[in-house]
Design an enzyme around this catalytic site. Structure first.
Site, PDB file in Angstrom:
ATOM      1  N   LYS A   1       7.773  12.061  37.756  1.00 47.23           N
ATOM      2  CA  LYS A   1       8.217  13.181  36.750  1.00 47.23           C
ATOM      3  C   LYS A   1       8.887  13.812  36.322  1.00 47.23           C
ATOM      4  O   LYS A   1       9.620  14.666  37.853  1.00 47.23           O
ATOM      5  CB  LYS A   1       6.511  14.124  36.505  1.00 47.23           C
ATOM      6  CG  LYS A   1       5.822  15.019  35.344  1.00 47.23           C
ATOM      7  CD  LYS A   1       4.561  15.360  36.409  1.00 47.23           C
ATOM      8  CE  LYS A   1       3.697  15.411  35.674  1.00 47.23           C
ATOM      9  NZ  LYS A   1       3.121  15.167  34.750  1.00 47.23           N
ATOM     10  N   GLY A   2       9.499  14.213  35.662  1.00 50.79           N
ATOM     11  CA  GLY A   2      10.797  15.330  35.079  1.00 50.79           C
ATOM     12  C   GLY A   2      10.721  17.238  36.667  1.00 50.79           C
ATOM     13  O   GLY A   2       9.221  17.494  35.875  1.00 50.79           O
TER      14      GLY A   2
ATOM     15  N   CYS B   1      17.470  17.964  26.626  1.00 49.26           N
ATOM     16  CA  CYS B   1      16.628  20.084  27.054  1.00 49.26           C
ATOM     17  C   CYS B   1      17.329  20.146  26.411  1.00 49.26           C
ATOM     18  O   CYS B   1      18.796  19.882  27.077  1.00 49.26           O
ATOM     19  CB  CYS B   1      16.737  19.493  29.098  1.00 49.26           C
ATOM     20  SG  CYS B   1      16.450  18.240  30.148  1.00 49.26           S
TER      21      CYS B   1
ATOM     22  N   ILE C   1      16.750   4.283  27.063  1.00 45.04           N
ATOM     23  CA  ILE C   1      16.443   5.530  26.291  1.00 45.04           C
ATOM     24  C   ILE C   1      15.270   5.743  27.042  1.00 45.04           C
ATOM     25  O   ILE C   1      14.301   6.080  26.697  1.00 45.04           O
ATOM     26  CB  ILE C   1      16.694   5.481  24.724  1.00 45.04           C
ATOM     27  CG1 ILE C   1      15.499   4.515  24.393  1.00 45.04           C
ATOM     28  CG2 ILE C   1      18.023   4.461  24.431  1.00 45.04           C
ATOM     29  CD1 ILE C   1      15.267   4.275  22.938  1.00 45.04           C
TER      30      ILE C   1
ATOM     31  N   GLY D   1       6.866   3.594  22.986  1.00 44.85           N
ATOM     32  CA  GLY D   1       6.797   2.338  23.665  1.00 44.85           C
ATOM     33  C   GLY D   1       7.275   0.976  22.770  1.00 44.85           C
ATOM     34  O   GLY D   1       7.900   1.627  22.176  1.00 44.85           O
TER      35      GLY D   1
ATOM     36  N   GLY E   1       7.481   2.381  30.736  1.00 50.59           N
ATOM     37  CA  GLY E   1       7.272   3.496  30.545  1.00 50.59           C
ATOM     38  C   GLY E   1       5.221   3.701  30.065  1.00 50.59           C
ATOM     39  O   GLY E   1       4.438   3.846  31.032  1.00 50.59           O
TER      40      GLY E   1
END
Ligand SMILES: Cc1cc2nc3c(=O)[nH]c(=O)nc-3n(C[C@H](O)[C@H](O)[C@H](O)COP(=O)(O)O)c2cc1C
Length: 302
Positions: free
Chosen positions: A44-45, A129, A190, A216, A264
């Site tokens: 996770k970031g 971000c 991406i 997705g 993902g």
């Protein structure tokens, strides 16, 4: 059959990884599957300080995908290094830390902390971000800013640096070039595409933040096109991400020019999908007389 590949000096046992934000910190999956069998776990970031994330609702289902505006909620880089990384390393998994900041300084400070963590294999920099000092424009949507940021972060780490591109730009090739010029060891592409959904009964947006990131199977053709464009532009390896749900999807990304892929959103449907795809890719190669997965990479015929 050889499925190994490298980023800089780092060798991976196979080409399937889990994408940031869709596999937590990897630990809650360790009893459900053998996470050491996957090419790498991307966390996770992480940010310099812990982050709470956005108010609910922050997830909405869409046709063949989902929208999220989680807001990069995370425990912070220090807590990750102290409480999670040692347990992750014990599993034998390859661990890549995804990280972000709201200023160049924050990116650099976070990268320094990650660089000092023994056992952490590589860094993946999320540039989708807002740059608070530049009025909230994303770092990943200005090639000059992106090149400078990449160079500054690269200067403070000995570990391989992967830069994850934002798809919310007109010409991704410019950004791939910027990242390569900045000294990155690889590109991942991406991240999510900005989208929205509305509840027609209430006329309110389905997400509290109005817009969110689309992911997705719905985004796969866009992701594939962008990976193809990046692979034709730069020499560093590309890790393809976006809507991958089957071994055929993995092979498609490899043929487009990706050296590896990340899974993902489909982790939410089937948590052990990455492990399944590792063995399905081996079977696919055996059935098609492919001795080395690299034979597929960039094999597109036009
Ligand atoms: C719930 C959620 C959280 C995410 N969090 C992050 C994150 O913290 N950092 C990041 O770089 N990407 C994040 N992503 C983007 C994914 O890593 C991936 O790039 C994107 O979802 C496209 O792949 P997919 O279609 O296979 O999901 C997140 C995606 C989702 C769905």
């Amino acid at each position: 059959m050889n499925s190994r590949f490298s980023i800089g000096s780092l060798k991976f046992k196979n080409r399937i990884m889990t994408a940031s934000g869709t596999f937590g910190y990897g630990l809650k999956f360790k009893d459900k599957m053998d996470i050491a069998k996957i090419g790498a776990i991307i966390t996770k970031g992480l940010s310099l300080k812990p982050k709470e994330g956005n108010p609910m609702p922050r997830i909405a289902e869409t046709t063949a995908g989902m929208l999220n505006s989680i807001g990069l909620q995370n425990v912070g880089v220090d807590a990750f290094g102290k409480n999670m990384l040692p347990k992750l390393i014990k599993t034998g998994a390859m661990v890549i830390a995804n990280f972000f900041g709201d200023s160049e300084g924050e990116y650099v400070e976070t990268a320094k902390k990650l660089d000092a963590m023994d056992g952490l294999h590589a860094l993946e920099m999320n540039v989708s971000c807002p740059n608070v000092k530049k009025g909230g424009i994303q770092f990943g949507t200005d090639p000059e800013v992106l090149e400078k940021l990449t160079a500054r972060v690269k200067a403070v780490t000995q570990k391989p640096l992967i830069v994850k591109l934002s798809p919310n730009v007109a010409d991704i090739k410019q950004f791939a070039r910027a990242v390569e010029n900045g000294g990155a060891d690889a590109i991942s592409a991406i991240n999510t595409l900005i989208g929205m959904a509305i509840d027609i009964k209430t006329k309110k947006p389905k997400l509290h933040r109005v817009t969110g990131g689309l992911s997705g199977p719905a985004i796969k053709p866009v992701a594939l096109r962008m990976v193809y464009e990046c692979a034709r532009t730069v020499k560093i390896p590309i890790i393809g991400i976006g809507g991958i749900a089957s071994v055929e999807d993995v092979v498609e990304f490899l043929i487009a020019g990706a050296s590896a892929v990340q899974i993902g959103t489909m982790n939410f449907v089937e948590p052990a999908i990455s492990q399944r795809l590792v063995s399905e890719l081996e079977t696919y190669c055996k059935e098609n007389d492919i001795e080395d997965v690299s034979e597929l990479v960039g094999a597109i015929e036009i």
